[in-house]
Design an enzyme around this catalytic site. Structure first.
Site, PDB file in Angstrom:
ATOM      1  N   GLU A  34       0.979  -1.093  -0.085  1.00  0.00           N
ATOM      2  CA  GLU A  34      -0.113   0.056   0.165  1.00  0.00           C
ATOM      3  C   GLU A  34       0.944   1.312  -0.037  1.00  0.00           C
ATOM      4  OE1 GLU A  34      -2.924   0.660  -0.643  1.00  0.00           O
ATOM      5  OE2 GLU A  34      -3.539  -1.634  -0.600  1.00  0.00           O
ATOM      6  N   TYR A  79       9.456   9.466  -4.439  1.00  0.00           N
ATOM      7  CA  TYR A  79       8.793   9.938  -3.380  1.00  0.00           C
ATOM      8  C   TYR A  79       9.444   9.177  -1.965  1.00  0.00           C
ATOM      9  CZ  TYR A  79       5.301  11.297  -6.735  1.00  0.00           C
ATOM     10  OH  TYR A  79       4.460  12.029  -7.640  1.00  0.00           O
ATOM     11  N   TYR A 117      -6.241   7.270   3.874  1.00  0.00           N
ATOM     12  CA  TYR A 117      -6.323   6.248   2.912  1.00  0.00           C
ATOM     13  C   TYR A 117      -5.740   4.972   3.332  1.00  0.00           C
ATOM     14  CZ  TYR A 117      -5.293   3.098  -1.051  1.00  0.00           C
ATOM     15  OH  TYR A 117      -5.305   2.013  -1.531  1.00  0.00           O
ATOM     16  N   ASP A 135      -8.536   5.994  -2.680  1.00  0.00           N
ATOM     17  CA  ASP A 135      -6.994   6.671  -3.389  1.00  0.00           C
ATOM     18  C   ASP A 135      -7.835   7.153  -4.749  1.00  0.00           C
ATOM     19  OD1 ASP A 135      -8.082   4.517  -4.920  1.00  0.00           O
ATOM     20  OD2 ASP A 135      -5.989   3.647  -5.207  1.00  0.00           O
ATOM     21  N   CYS A 196     -16.588   1.997 -20.741  1.00  0.00           N
ATOM     22  CA  CYS A 196     -17.894   1.936 -20.155  1.00  0.00           C
ATOM     23  C   CYS A 196     -18.808   0.622 -20.520  1.00  0.00           C
ATOM     24  CB  CYS A 196     -18.844   3.176 -20.438  1.00  0.00           C
ATOM     25  SG  CYS A 196     -17.968   4.669 -19.712  1.00  0.00           S
TER      26      CYS A 196
END
Length: 345
Positions: A34, A79, A117, A135, A196
């Site tokens: 995660e 990050y 989250y 998220d 869709c």
């Protein structure tokens, strides 16, 4: 009429992705996945996750590892505060929770790097708690399902989405439901040109009904992204190169880089002053090695790399002579890894 929950879970049972952390018996693996998946695509994460679990198979092995080894294993994912927070949290778990992830929501959210989250994802997937998660994928799916006009990245929009997520959570199946939404957002309800016609929720999707699926989710206008120019010095001596370690906090914290500084005009002409100001180094420029461009989340940078001769340098803990053959052992951001590649050529 089938409900949102039954439609989605039936689809998930037949179509769920096979991922190395999915249905993993160890909550530690769910937590690692995660954190890695924050702002990073699944396809990118898989190999990093597998390597990580080989290097640090338990909370204890992660806690015992050096920061350099942790950052090295993370290099390329970006990050980097996520990696440092994993490391800090593992040490907290060893000292306060017997080397395990706490099952209590209030305790979980105290761990570094775990926000609202992530705590919901871990609690629902690893511990079977009835907790919502939210998220980027889930925000997009909900914004289309309910045709939300409120920007999803505004406080009002965020609150609305959390209310929707909790209201629609099927009791006892929260982990599967959250993962089903993640898979739907990653494979069908994608950002552009959503698929869709094969979506299991098409019949109950309000945006599809109103023809607004391409307009959802609504987001606040983006600010202009600044662009900076840096000059970097590559100082070689007897098979070694001079590296600087970044402060542990902030962007690329704890990573290694070639001494560099921001310049306003001519990178070659301002290199010596930039290195003198930033590191108290006195250098003479020899030749240009190349130019590297990179985009971070909030700014872009162009780095001009030059080979330099060293006149003098201070005794500084942040500066280190590193053998060229050992460069791969020093964690770097993408810009500096590319400069390292220029030297090896």
């Amino acid at each position: 009429m089938p409900t949102l929950q039954s439609r989605l879970l039936n689809w998930y049972n037949k179509n769920k992705r096979t991922l190395p952390w999915r249905d993993h018996p160890d909550a530690y693996a769910i937590w690692v996945s995660e954190i890695m998946l924050q702002q990073t695509r699944v396809e990118t994460v898989i190999s990093y996750f597998e390597k990580w679990m080989q290097l640090f198979p338990t909370v204890q092995t992660l806690a015992d590892a050096s920061e350099r080894d942790v950052l090295n294993a993370w290099e390329g994912l970006g990050y980097y505060s996520r990696a440092r927070n994993l490391h800090k949290a593992a040490k907290m778990m060893v000292s306060e929770y017997s080397g395990r992830l706490p099952r209590d929501m209030d305790e979980l959210i105290k761990l570094p790097g775990i926000g609202r989250y992530t705590v919901g994802a871990i609690a629902s997937i690893a511990f079977d708690m009835d907790e919502p998660a939210l998220d980027g994928n889930l925000k997009r799916v909900y914004a289309r399902l309910f045709d939300l006009e409120e920007p999803v990245d505004s406080p009002k929009g965020e609150k609305l989405l959390w209310d929707i997520a909790r209201k629609n959570l099927p009791k006892g199946r929260a982990g599967d439901f959250n993962q089903a939404l993640m898979d739907l957002g990653a494979t069908i309800c994608i950002p552009k040109n959503p698929r869709c016609l094969i979506c299991p929720l098409m019949a109950i999707c309000r945006a599809r009904e109103n023809g607004t699926q391409e307009l959802r989710p609504v987001k606040k206008p983006k600010k202009a992204v600044p662009h900076y120019v840096h000059a970097a010095g590559v100082v070689l001596k007897k098979g070694k190169v001079l590296l600087a370690q970044r402060p542990s906090d902030g962007l690329l914290g704890g990573m290694w880089e070639f001494p560099n500084g921001r310049v306003d005009g001519d990178p070659a002409g301002e290199l010596a002053e930039a290195l003198r100001t930033g590191y108290s180094l006195k250098v003479r420029k020899k030749e240009a090695l190349g130019v590297v461009q990179h985009a971070y989340t909030h700014f872009k940078v162009t780095v001009h790399a030059f080979q330099c001769d060293l006149s003098s340098m201070p005794k500084a803990q942040s500066l280190k002579w590193v053998p060229l053959k050992d460069l791969d052992d020093y964690p770097m951001g993408k810009v500096d890894r590319r400069i390292a590649g220029m030297i090896k050529q």
